[in-house]
Design a protein around this motif. Structure first.
Motif, PDB file in Angstrom:
ATOM      1  N   LEU A 126       0.838  -1.194   0.000  1.00 39.71           N
ATOM      2  CA  LEU A 126       0.000   0.000   0.000  1.00 39.71           C
ATOM      3  C   LEU A 126       0.875   1.247   0.000  1.00 39.71           C
ATOM      4  CD1 LEU A 126      -2.887   1.239   0.296  1.00 39.71           C
ATOM      5  CD2 LEU A 126      -2.438   1.294   2.766  1.00 39.71           C
ATOM      6  N   SER A 127       0.648   2.118  -0.961  1.00 37.81           N
ATOM      7  CA  SER A 127       1.358   3.394  -1.013  1.00 37.81           C
ATOM      8  C   SER A 127       0.526   4.438  -0.276  1.00 37.81           C
ATOM      9  CB  SER A 127       1.562   3.817  -2.474  1.00 37.81           C
ATOM     10  OG  SER A 127       2.181   5.086  -2.538  1.00 37.81           O
ATOM     11  N   PHE A 128       1.089   5.005   0.781  1.00 44.09           N
ATOM     12  CA  PHE A 128       0.362   6.005   1.568  1.00 44.09           C
ATOM     13  C   PHE A 128       1.353   6.934   2.245  1.00 44.09           C
ATOM     14  CE2 PHE A 128       1.375   2.763   4.661  1.00 44.09           C
ATOM     15  CZ  PHE A 128       1.573   3.438   5.855  1.00 44.09           C
ATOM     16  N   LYS A 129       0.827   8.004   2.838  1.00 40.42           N
ATOM     17  CA  LYS A 129       1.633   8.950   3.596  1.00 40.42           C
ATOM     18  C   LYS A 129       1.384   8.711   5.083  1.00 40.42           C
ATOM     19  CE  LYS A 129       1.328  12.539   0.005  1.00 40.42           C
ATOM     20  NZ  LYS A 129       2.731  12.558  -0.389  1.00 40.42           N
ATOM     21  N   ALA A 130       2.429   8.830   5.887  1.00 40.45           N
ATOM     22  CA  ALA A 130       2.302   8.621   7.325  1.00 40.45           C
ATOM     23  C   ALA A 130       1.211   9.517   7.894  1.00 40.45           C
ATOM     24  CB  ALA A 130       3.632   8.908   8.017  1.00 40.45           C
ATOM     25  N   GLY A 131       0.266   8.907   8.614  1.00 39.53           N
ATOM     26  CA  GLY A 131      -0.844   9.648   9.193  1.00 39.53           C
ATOM     27  C   GLY A 131      -2.172   9.417   8.485  1.00 39.53           C
ATOM     28  N   GLN A 132      -2.154   8.774   7.312  1.00 40.49           N
ATOM     29  CA  GLN A 132      -3.392   8.542   6.576  1.00 40.49           C
ATOM     30  C   GLN A 132      -4.125   7.295   7.085  1.00 40.49           C
ATOM     31  OE1 GLN A 132      -1.906   8.775   2.363  1.00 40.49           O
ATOM     32  NE2 GLN A 132      -3.430  10.406   2.218  1.00 40.49           N
ATOM     33  N   PHE A 133      -5.342   7.110   6.573  1.00 44.44           N
ATOM     34  CA  PHE A 133      -6.149   5.959   6.954  1.00 44.44           C
ATOM     35  C   PHE A 133      -6.694   5.269   5.710  1.00 44.44           C
ATOM     36  CE2 PHE A 133      -9.011   9.620   6.874  1.00 44.44           C
ATOM     37  CZ  PHE A 133     -10.129   9.137   6.204  1.00 44.44           C
ATOM     38  N   VAL A 134      -7.299   4.111   5.901  1.00 42.83           N
ATOM     39  CA  VAL A 134      -7.911   3.359   4.811  1.00 42.83           C
ATOM     40  C   VAL A 134      -9.288   2.872   5.249  1.00 42.83           C
ATOM     41  CG1 VAL A 134      -5.775   2.552   3.731  1.00 42.83           C
ATOM     42  CG2 VAL A 134      -6.797   1.232   5.600  1.00 42.83           C
ATOM     43  N   GLN A 135     -10.072   2.437   4.277  1.00 34.65           N
ATOM     44  CA  GLN A 135     -11.362   1.820   4.544  1.00 34.65           C
ATOM     45  C   GLN A 135     -11.162   0.305   4.529  1.00 34.65           C
ATOM     46  OE1 GLN A 135     -13.819   4.081   4.883  1.00 34.65           O
ATOM     47  NE2 GLN A 135     -15.667   2.834   5.145  1.00 34.65           N
ATOM     48  N   LEU A 136     -11.530  -0.350   5.619  1.00 34.02           N
ATOM     49  CA  LEU A 136     -11.397  -1.797   5.713  1.00 34.02           C
ATOM     50  C   LEU A 136     -12.753  -2.468   5.529  1.00 34.02           C
ATOM     51  CD1 LEU A 136      -9.032  -2.284   8.793  1.00 34.02           C
ATOM     52  CD2 LEU A 136      -8.423  -2.009   6.391  1.00 34.02           C
ATOM     53  N   ALA A 163     -13.288   2.919   8.687  1.00 30.78           N
ATOM     54  CA  ALA A 163     -12.002   3.550   8.391  1.00 30.78           C
ATOM     55  C   ALA A 163     -11.099   3.492   9.613  1.00 30.78           C
ATOM     56  CB  ALA A 163     -12.209   5.001   7.964  1.00 30.78           C
ATOM     57  N   TYR A 164      -9.865   3.041   9.404  1.00 31.55           N
ATOM     58  CA  TYR A 164      -8.879   2.972  10.476  1.00 31.55           C
ATOM     59  C   TYR A 164      -7.528   3.470   9.948  1.00 31.55           C
ATOM     60  CZ  TYR A 164     -12.242   0.016  12.939  1.00 31.55           C
ATOM     61  OH  TYR A 164     -13.372  -0.465  13.552  1.00 31.55           O
ATOM     62  N   SER A 165      -6.762   4.081  10.849  1.00 31.09           N
ATOM     63  CA  SER A 165      -5.460   4.644  10.487  1.00 31.09           C
ATOM     64  C   SER A 165      -4.353   3.613  10.625  1.00 31.09           C
ATOM     65  CB  SER A 165      -5.142   5.838  11.386  1.00 31.09           C
ATOM     66  OG  SER A 165      -6.123   6.842  11.283  1.00 31.09           O
ATOM     67  N   MET A 166      -3.355   3.704   9.751  1.00 31.22           N
ATOM     68  CA  MET A 166      -2.176   2.854   9.845  1.00 31.22           C
ATOM     69  C   MET A 166      -1.229   3.377  10.922  1.00 31.22           C
ATOM     70  SD  MET A 166      -3.574   2.677   6.733  1.00 31.22           S
ATOM     71  CE  MET A 166      -2.894   4.050   5.794  1.00 31.22           C
ATOM     72  N   ALA A 167      -0.649   2.445  11.699  1.00 27.85           N
ATOM     73  CA  ALA A 167       0.353   2.809  12.695  1.00 27.85           C
ATOM     74  C   ALA A 167       1.765   2.548  12.192  1.00 27.85           C
ATOM     75  CB  ALA A 167       0.113   2.042  13.989  1.00 27.85           C
ATOM     76  N   ASN A 168       1.893   1.803  11.103  1.00 33.28           N
ATOM     77  CA  ASN A 168       3.219   1.485  10.560  1.00 33.28           C
ATOM     78  C   ASN A 168       3.735   2.619   9.683  1.00 33.28           C
ATOM     79  OD1 ASN A 168       0.935   0.271   8.879  1.00 33.28           O
ATOM     80  ND2 ASN A 168       2.611   0.359   7.389  1.00 33.28           N
ATOM     81  N   ILE A 202       3.491   8.813  12.013  1.00 33.78           N
ATOM     82  CA  ILE A 202       4.115  10.108  11.724  1.00 33.78           C
ATOM     83  C   ILE A 202       5.443  10.253  12.450  1.00 33.78           C
ATOM     84  CG2 ILE A 202       3.881  12.594  12.157  1.00 33.78           C
ATOM     85  CD1 ILE A 202       0.870  12.246  11.539  1.00 33.78           C
ATOM     86  N   VAL A 203       5.450   9.959  13.748  1.00 37.96           N
ATOM     87  CA  VAL A 203       6.666  10.145  14.547  1.00 37.96           C
ATOM     88  C   VAL A 203       7.765   9.192  14.100  1.00 37.96           C
ATOM     89  CG1 VAL A 203       7.633   9.891  16.857  1.00 37.96           C
ATOM     90  CG2 VAL A 203       5.480  11.114  16.539  1.00 37.96           C
ATOM     91  N   ARG A 204       7.436   7.928  13.883  1.00 39.72           N
ATOM     92  CA  ARG A 204       8.454   6.972  13.445  1.00 39.72           C
ATOM     93  C   ARG A 204       9.015   7.343  12.074  1.00 39.72           C
ATOM     94  NH1 ARG A 204       6.840   1.760  12.530  1.00 39.72           N
ATOM     95  NH2 ARG A 204       9.031   1.137  12.645  1.00 39.72           N
ATOM     96  N   THR A 205       8.156   7.837  11.201  1.00 40.50           N
ATOM     97  CA  THR A 205       8.611   8.257   9.868  1.00 40.50           C
ATOM     98  C   THR A 205       9.503   9.481   9.964  1.00 40.50           C
ATOM     99  OG1 THR A 205       6.597   7.386   8.827  1.00 40.50           O
ATOM    100  CG2 THR A 205       7.846   9.026   7.584  1.00 40.50           C
ATOM    101  N   ALA A 206       9.113  10.444  10.805  1.00 42.01           N
ATOM    102  CA  ALA A 206       9.911  11.659  10.969  1.00 42.01           C
ATOM    103  C   ALA A 206      11.295  11.339  11.530  1.00 42.01           C
ATOM    104  CB  ALA A 206       9.181  12.645  11.877  1.00 42.01           C
TER     105      ALA A 206
END
Length: 334
Positions: free
Chosen positions: A128-138, A147-152, A219-223
């Motif tokens: 999945l291509s996404f930006k840190a902080g975004q969410f998806v529809q499951l 809709a839930y946000s990714m933590a990875n 977001i924090v882990r990516t930063a």
């Protein structure tokens, strides 16, 4: 009635039916328009009003659209009922290609009394291509969609989600009671505009409430991975000390990176390891301003509203304050 949508320097004219909202008309015409709850609570479909006054704005939460934002020409597409001709503009980065990915559950763990963490592996070698902080529809095996946000981090293949159990919730109850390793889950996305802005070199203030720690973790882990020298202040707020999870991970991160400061805050803490009170009150006590930084927030609407008030007090422009309001609706879930 006519709706014109500007995105990426291109205008598209859309015919609207009586009673249509801007979002309904856009989606019916096949326009890739960002949205989440569709009920005026999450703010994902916020856009700029370029021209026209022939619309009614349905009720919405102040966290989704503040009075300051309305004064600056912002509207919520899901709440703006078209009455005549209207022109809106989307930021180019808001319009992203969305993907539908079949995934398999690889892990499910109960981390507190009402929060479960589960991980998904995209099938067929895809990611999945996404930006840190975004969410998806499951879409879950029982047919429920939330809709839930990714933590990875975006560069990690496994997708991680944090889900709070809501009594009677078709999705959260299923995840907590039934979801098992090997189950198939469909992922559609990404969505959301509260993502990490890598081009900004200044300090970061990250505020999470409850399972809002999921996108904030991303977001924090990516930063940290992209710039270990960037000052980061991470505040994690819950109601009771037993509601915390993953604290050791953030404490270890702060131990490895002197520029990272982690502050866990429990509203009803009895002293000791955790700070007591509301997480936004803790931030207000620690900072007199944050003009040169970016603020990222994710959590319940009341926390987001208090955080936006803080941002205004700190002199942070709305453009540099990114918030994901977690609401318990069919579109968003905390």
């Amino acid at each position: 009635m006519n709706l014109t949508i500007w995105t990426g320097g291109v205008a598209k004219s859309v015919a609207a039916s009586d009673g249509d909202t801007v979002l309904e008309a856009a989606l019916a015409a096949g326009v890739r328009f960002p949205f989440g709850c569709q009920s005026g609570e999450c703010g994902v479909c916020k856009c700029e009003l370029v021209e026209g006054v022939d619309f009614d704005l349905r009720s919405h939460t102040p966290t989704a659209l503040s009075e300051r934002e309305r004064a600056r020409g912002k509207i919520l597409a899901c709440c703006a009922v078209i009455k005549g001709s209207i022109t809106v503009r989307l930021a180019h980065q808001d319009v992203v290609d969305q993907h539908v990915l079949p995934c398999r559950v690889t892990a499910v763990e109960q981390v507190t009394g009402d929060v479960a963490v589960f991980k998904l592996l995209p099938e067929y070698g895809r990611s999945l291509s996404f930006k840190a902080g975004q969410f998806v529809q499951l879409r879950l095996p029982n047919g429920a969609e939330r809709a839930y946000s990714m933590a990875n981090r975006p560069d990690e293949t496994l997708l991680e989600f944090h889900v709070r159990r809501w009594a009677g919730g078709a999705a959260s109850e299923y995840i907590h009671r039934t979801l098992a390793v090997g189950d198939s889950v469909q992922v559609k996305g990404p969505k959301g505009d509260a993502w990490y802005r890598d081009e900004h070199p200044g300090p970061i203030l990250a505020i999470a409430g409850g399972t809002g720690i999921a996108p904030i973790t991303s977001i924090v882990r990516t930063a940290v991975a992209r710039d270990p020298r960037r000052p980061i202040h991470l505040y994690f707020g819950v109601r009771r000390p037993e509601d915390f999870y993953g604290v050791e991970v953030f404490e270890a991160m702060a131990g490895r990176h002197p520029n990272v400061r982690f502050v866990p805050v429990a509203e009803f803490a009895a002293g000791g390891r955790y700070r007591k009170g509301l997480v936004t009150d803790a931030v207000a006590e620690d900072f007199g301003g944050f003009e040169s930084g970016r603020i990222y927030m994710a959590g319940p609407p009341a926390m987001i509203a208090a955080g936006r008030d803080l941002a205004a007090r700190f002199g942070v422009d709305d453009h540099y304050c990114h918030a994901d309001s977690f609401v318990n609706t069919s579109g968003m879930a905390a």
